[in-house]
Enzyme design. Structure first.
Site, PDB file in Angstrom:
ATOM      1  N   ASP A  77       1.162  -1.303   0.030  1.00  0.00           N
ATOM      2  CA  ASP A  77      -0.091   0.228  -0.153  1.00  0.00           C
ATOM      3  C   ASP A  77       1.208   1.108   0.237  1.00  0.00           C
ATOM      4  OD1 ASP A  77      -2.603   1.605  -0.030  1.00  0.00           O
ATOM      5  OD2 ASP A  77      -2.802   1.067   2.398  1.00  0.00           O
ATOM      6  N   GLY A  78       0.592   2.372  -0.491  1.00  0.00           N
ATOM      7  CA  GLY A  78       0.899   3.391  -0.844  1.00  0.00           C
ATOM      8  C   GLY A  78       1.420   4.510  -1.936  1.00  0.00           C
ATOM      9  N   ASN A 113     -10.581  -2.527  -6.395  1.00  0.00           N
ATOM     10  CA  ASN A 113      -9.494  -1.331  -7.091  1.00  0.00           C
ATOM     11  C   ASN A 113     -10.250  -1.433  -8.464  1.00  0.00           C
ATOM     12  OD1 ASN A 113      -7.148  -3.344  -5.699  1.00  0.00           O
ATOM     13  ND2 ASN A 113      -7.925  -1.144  -4.928  1.00  0.00           N
ATOM     14  N   TRP A 114     -11.317  -1.721  -8.585  1.00  0.00           N
ATOM     15  CA  TRP A 114     -11.403  -1.366 -10.096  1.00  0.00           C
ATOM     16  C   TRP A 114     -12.862  -0.150 -10.175  1.00  0.00           C
ATOM     17  CZ3 TRP A 114     -10.579  -4.272 -14.086  1.00  0.00           C
ATOM     18  CH2 TRP A 114      -9.998  -5.690 -13.663  1.00  0.00           C
ATOM     19  N   ARG A 172      -0.028   8.851  -9.927  1.00  0.00           N
ATOM     20  CA  ARG A 172       0.124   7.724  -9.332  1.00  0.00           C
ATOM     21  C   ARG A 172       0.621   6.887 -10.183  1.00  0.00           C
ATOM     22  NH1 ARG A 172      -3.679   7.201  -4.852  1.00  0.00           N
ATOM     23  NH2 ARG A 172      -4.184   5.040  -5.376  1.00  0.00           N
TER      24      ARG A 172
END
Length: 249
Positions: free
Chosen positions: A27-28, A75-76, A40
């Site tokens: 994560d992150g 996550n979609w 991102r």
């Protein structure tokens, strides 16, 4: 706790920590990039570099099984640009790392529901799994379109079909039987689950398998997570007492 030294690298490795299964919620990535004013996807690309570095040192750290949470069933909901970029990144990672994994004894497998992935990515996954099937030095599992609840639901449907077909007796279903229907059927349960970025959630990851795993939550964002970070986590893990529901005698 005694530590031995790797003859090849000099890296300290806890002597009892052999054949570990470590699972990581990576994560992150997005925050790492945004903190620097970058898109991102730059963070996701940097995160993929950290995966390669960690896999390389797994044998030295006593990790034989490494499972990475790369893309969840939730996550979609992210932007189309980010989702497509991630799918492209997964494909590039497979192509770029295929030769290295074959040479270094890494077996790559994917867990999760592949039906929503495009045909080309599914074919690429099948190819790399076949190419590395004979490797046994490091077992790298990538959770892609994976959710713990979804996995258990899919396993339950498969068991129900086998019961209806007379292949399985419903009265014989127990935790061992259900485990054989999970995506991780060929893997041991994780010993340790690590989540990066300072979040304190399991986020639907290995809900069944991690029943007795130890957890570590670190504030380090995944693109900054180094082999040394993992080494320090394992040193702390080696001092923990795991009783699996029992009591110390």
């Amino acid at each position: 706790m005694m530590f031995d030294k790797s003859a090849q690298s000099g890296r300290e490795c806890p002597a009892p920590l052999r054949d570990l299964h470590v699972a990581v919620i990576m994560d992150g990535n997005g925050r790492w990039a945004q903190n620097r004013g970058w898109p991102r996807l730059v963070g996701h690309r940097k995160g993929a570099e950290q995966v390669r570095k960690l896999v390389e040192v797994c044998p030295e750290l006593g990790i034989r099984y490494l499972t990475l949470y790369a893309f969840s069933t939730e996550n979609w909901k992210r932007s189309t640009e980010e989702v497509l970029g991630l799918m492209s990144l997964f494909a590039r990672y497979i192509r770029r790392e295929a030769g290295r994994m074959k040479r270094e004894g890494v077996r790559l497998r994917f867990i999760g529901d592949r039906s929503r992935l495009d045909d080309d990515l599914q074919a690429l996954i099948q190819w790399i799994e076949t190419e590395t099937a004979g490797n046994d030095r490091v077992h790298l599992s990538v959770a892609l379109n994976y959710g713990g609840r979804d996995e258990i639901a899919r396993a339950s449907r498969a068991m129900a079909r086998d019961v209806a077909a007379g292949k399985l007796d419903a009265d014989e279903i127990n935790d061992n039987v259900l485990s054989r229907y999970l995506d991780t059927r060929d893997l041991p349960d994780p010993d340790l689950v690590v989540r990066t970025s300072g979040e304190f959630r399991v986020s639907n990851f290995l809900l069944w398998q991690a029943a007795y795993a130890e957890y570590v939550f670190t504030p380090t964002l995944w693109p900054d997570f180094s082999p040394k970070t993992m080494e320090n986590i394992l040193k702390d893990f080696s001092l923990r007492e795991r009783r699996f529901g029992g009591v110390k005698v």
